[in-house]
Design a protein around this motif. Structure first.
Motif, PDB file in Angstrom:
ATOM      1  N   CYS A   1      13.075 -12.838   2.211  1.00  0.00           N
ATOM      2  CA  CYS A   1      13.803 -12.456   1.007  1.00  0.00           C
ATOM      3  C   CYS A   1      14.073 -13.697   0.167  1.00  0.00           C
ATOM      4  O   CYS A   1      13.866 -14.825   0.624  1.00  0.00           O
ATOM      5  N   TRP A   2      14.512 -13.459  -1.081  1.00  0.00           N
ATOM      6  CA  TRP A   2      14.849 -14.543  -1.994  1.00  0.00           C
ATOM      7  C   TRP A   2      16.352 -14.576  -2.207  1.00  0.00           C
ATOM      8  O   TRP A   2      16.971 -13.557  -2.522  1.00  0.00           O
TER       9      TRP A   2
ATOM     10  N   ARG B   1      13.703 -19.230  -0.675  1.00  0.00           N
ATOM     11  CA  ARG B   1      13.151 -18.281   0.304  1.00  0.00           C
ATOM     12  C   ARG B   1      13.954 -18.371   1.599  1.00  0.00           C
ATOM     13  O   ARG B   1      14.305 -19.440   2.079  1.00  0.00           O
TER      14      ARG B   1
ATOM     15  N   TRP C   1      15.402 -15.643   5.241  1.00  0.00           N
ATOM     16  CA  TRP C   1      15.158 -14.450   6.077  1.00  0.00           C
ATOM     17  C   TRP C   1      16.455 -13.659   6.197  1.00  0.00           C
ATOM     18  O   TRP C   1      17.546 -14.208   6.221  1.00  0.00           O
ATOM     19  N   GLN C   2      16.309 -12.343   6.283  1.00  0.00           N
ATOM     20  CA  GLN C   2      17.451 -11.457   6.454  1.00  0.00           C
ATOM     21  C   GLN C   2      17.032 -10.280   7.327  1.00  0.00           C
ATOM     22  O   GLN C   2      15.835  -9.992   7.449  1.00  0.00           O
TER      23      GLN C   2
ATOM     24  N   ASP D   1      16.638  -6.395   8.244  1.00  0.00           N
ATOM     25  CA  ASP D   1      16.492  -5.087   7.605  1.00  0.00           C
ATOM     26  C   ASP D   1      16.790  -4.020   8.662  1.00  0.00           C
ATOM     27  O   ASP D   1      16.130  -3.974   9.703  1.00  0.00           O
TER      28      ASP D   1
END
Length: 613
Positions: free
Chosen positions: A586-587, A568, A570-571, A573
């Motif tokens: 996100c994965w 797991r 973070w990104q 968007d």
């Protein structure tokens, strides 16, 4: 291009034009006879486009051929003056009107002898308002035994349309013009005469060929000959970019009378053509600077109407104020992010107050603009200091034009405005693979306007294959945070971001992130490394457990019949906030996406984009 033969009988005039891939090769030939009983000076004059360059000139007198030596303009002028003073034959090119330059030469010819003049020049045709133009100016003065204009046009992509007209074509002469890729016009002496018993000729004016080429739905056409290449870039169907334009109007004493009247008439027509998404401003100057409003106004019907009322009041009465106005409005976010800034200066280029050092004026303007906007200069009158305006505009990503004091001055200004009023792209970079091109002319262009074309290239490509121009190699919109937005056919948008990594990171480096903003507009058949994910996939995540980093847990993902270990994270968007984005969970898939992507990651690796595997 014009041919004048005086004090003799003109036997023949011909113009042969050969165009290959927008490059025109023209041979002008005139043959004249000295009818006098004594030797006589015969003049030969040809008008050629200002963008053309002479490659050869020769004269044949009594079987003897004399070949001229082509020199640079400044050197040629000095040598011409020296040759004339000593009675030698010499030719010189001088400015002649709006689009043309005049080449003139005279030679002494014996009684009853003839002379043949041959002038060859070449020109890279420039696309303006969606077409190329070949202009032949002819003024033979009297009917000619043999008169012909021939043009052969070869374009590898094919010709989209072709049109031929002339200022002197009558209903009788019009059927004589053959309008195909092979163009010919060859009237007889009787057809040339103004009347059956007249010595005057109808052939007096411009013979104009206009055409465009077929354009595939891509971002460019690259042609290679003998290891040299040229790249023509004129993408179709791009949406126009809104513009923020400040008109700077010189109302000083030198602009009095006809000049200011023409400026007023032209501005009224230009204001009608503004698009509602544009912003504009008016600034007048003499010894003082007087803006119409303190900031730019949106080009609504009401604002344009008010501006036209103000222009009607223009009477005989600066650039730096225009710069500061655009900068101030840009900083205050009163102007659209995706828009271009430009200044149009209307002047006779004759400063009569304030700073009089022209070099200092250019330096001040360039410093103030700082490469952030374009400056276009329109010079009025025959006494305009055009070189001063030309240098100043080129220093600031623009161009200069001379507006002649003729009855069509308003149309001249409108024609110029049409060329620059619809920007499509700004700060365009054309990128080629390092292993395919040895040398480039230039690959950066400040702007592309509707109907125009960017032409780049250089000699000797080291790679034999035709280079491919990726549609993502063109900067359509670059913002100050280094983000790049690419729009395809005004629908599908992509964002490319430069991700900065900690300077002392042991192994990560700065990288580009590629994001799709509206994948629902893409075809269901889109595939490839990115395309296979544009329409989503079915997956399930279970067995959440601690990972190597406490805030980044691991889990098991079931996808495509595979059981994968995922982490797991973070990104950002960028679908809602194109500039800043928002953090979303996100994965992350390990082992280069093994088990998630179709096939193996090596399936998507090639030795080079421009090689076959």
């Amino acid at each position: 291009q014009a041919s004048h033969i005086h004090l003799c009988f003109c036997l023949s005039i011909s113009s042969f034009v050969s165009v290959t891939s927008r490059f025109a090769h023209t041979v002008m030939t005139s043959r004249a006879l000295n009818k006098a009983n004594s030797s006589q000076e015969i003049f030969f004059e040809v008008e050629l486009p200002k963008t053309a360059f002479i490659t050869n000139f020769s004269m044949e007198i009594e079987g003897q051929v004399y070949v001229g030596e082509v020199k640079e303009k400044e050197k040629a002028k000095k040598q011409y003056e020296k040759a004339v003073s000593s009675g030698q034959t010499a030719g010189l090119v001088k400015v002649s009107g709006r689009k043309m330059e005049k080449f003139s030469v005279s030679v002494n010819v014996a009684a009853k002898s003839n002379v043949t003049f041959v002038l060859t020049y070449e020109e890279l045709l420039q696309r303006k308002l969606g077409q190329y133009e070949i202009l032949t100016r002819v003024k033979p003065k009297t009917p000619v035994n043999e008169f012909q204009i021939v043009a052969d046009i070869y374009e590898p992509q094919g010709i989209a349309f072709i049109d031929v007209h002339a200022t002197f074509l009558s209903n009788d002469l019009l059927p004589l013009v053959e309008k195909t890729a092979h163009i010919s016009f060859s009237p007889t002496m009787e057809q040339q005469r103004t009347c059956p018993s007249c010595d005057g000729t109808l052939i007096d004016g411009d013979f104009i060929i206009k055409y465009d080429v077929n354009r595939a739905k891509n971002l460019g056409d690259i042609q290679i000959v003998n290891g040299y290449f040229v790249h023509f870039f004129a993408p179709p169907d791009l949406p126009r970019v809104p513009k923020n334009v400040v008109f700077v109007i010189d109302r000083s004493g030198s602009m009095s009378g006809k000049k200011i009247a023409q400026t007023r008439e032209a501005l009224l027509e230009i204001l009608k053509d503004l698009h509602e998404e544009d912003f504009f401003a008016l600034i007048e100057f003499d010894h003082m600077v007087s803006p119409w409003r303190q900031s730019l106004s949106k080009a609504t019907k009401d604002n344009v109407a008010e501006a036209m009322k103000h222009v009607h009041k223009l009477r005989d009465m600066g650039v730096l104020r225009a710069v500061s106005m655009l900068v101030k409005d840009r900083q205050a976010k009163r102007l659209p992010d995706r828009s271009v800034d430009m200044i149009i200066l209307l002047t006779d280029g004759m400063p009569n107050s304030g700073e009089s050092n022209l070099g200092k004026i250019q330096e001040n303007v360039q410093s103030a603009i700082g490469g952030n906007m374009s400056l276009f200069c329109l010079g009025f009158g025959n006494d305009v200091d055009y070189s001063f305006l030309d240098v100043m505009s080129k220093q600031n990503k623009g161009l200069a034009r001379r507006i002649y004091e003729a009855s069509d001055a308003t149309m001249q200004l409108q024609g110029f405005y049409e060329e620059v009023s619809s920007p499509l792209l700004s700060e365009v970079d054309l990128r080629y693979p390092d292993n395919a091109v040895e040398f480039l002319t230039t690959n950066h262009f400040s702007q592309l306007f509707n109907g125009s074309e960017i032409v780049g290239g250089r000699n000797n490509m080291s790679h034999p294959q035709l280079p491919f121009l990726s549609p993502f190699s063109v900067d359509l919109l670059v913002t100050k945070d280094r983000s790049l937005t690419v729009t395809l056919k005004d629908s599908v948008k992509f964002v490319i971001l430069l991700h900065k990594v900690w300077e002392k990171h042991p192994y990560h480096r700065d990288y580009l992130g590629f994001y799709t903003l509206d994948s629902h507009l893409l075809s269901p058949s889109v595939h490839g490394l990115l395309g296979q994910f544009y329409h989503g996939i079915e997956y399930e995540v279970t067995d959440l457990r601690p990972g190597e980093v406490p805030e980044k847990p691991d889990a098991t993902m079931y996808v495509k019949g595979q059981e994968l270990n995922v982490t797991r994270g973070w990104q950002r968007d960028f679908r809602r906030d194109v500039k800043n984005g928002e953090n979303v969970p996100c994965w992350f898939i390990h082992s280069n996406g093994t088990g998630l992507i179709d096939g193996d990651e090596t399936d998507y690796i090639v030795s080079g984009l421009f090689k076959t595997v």
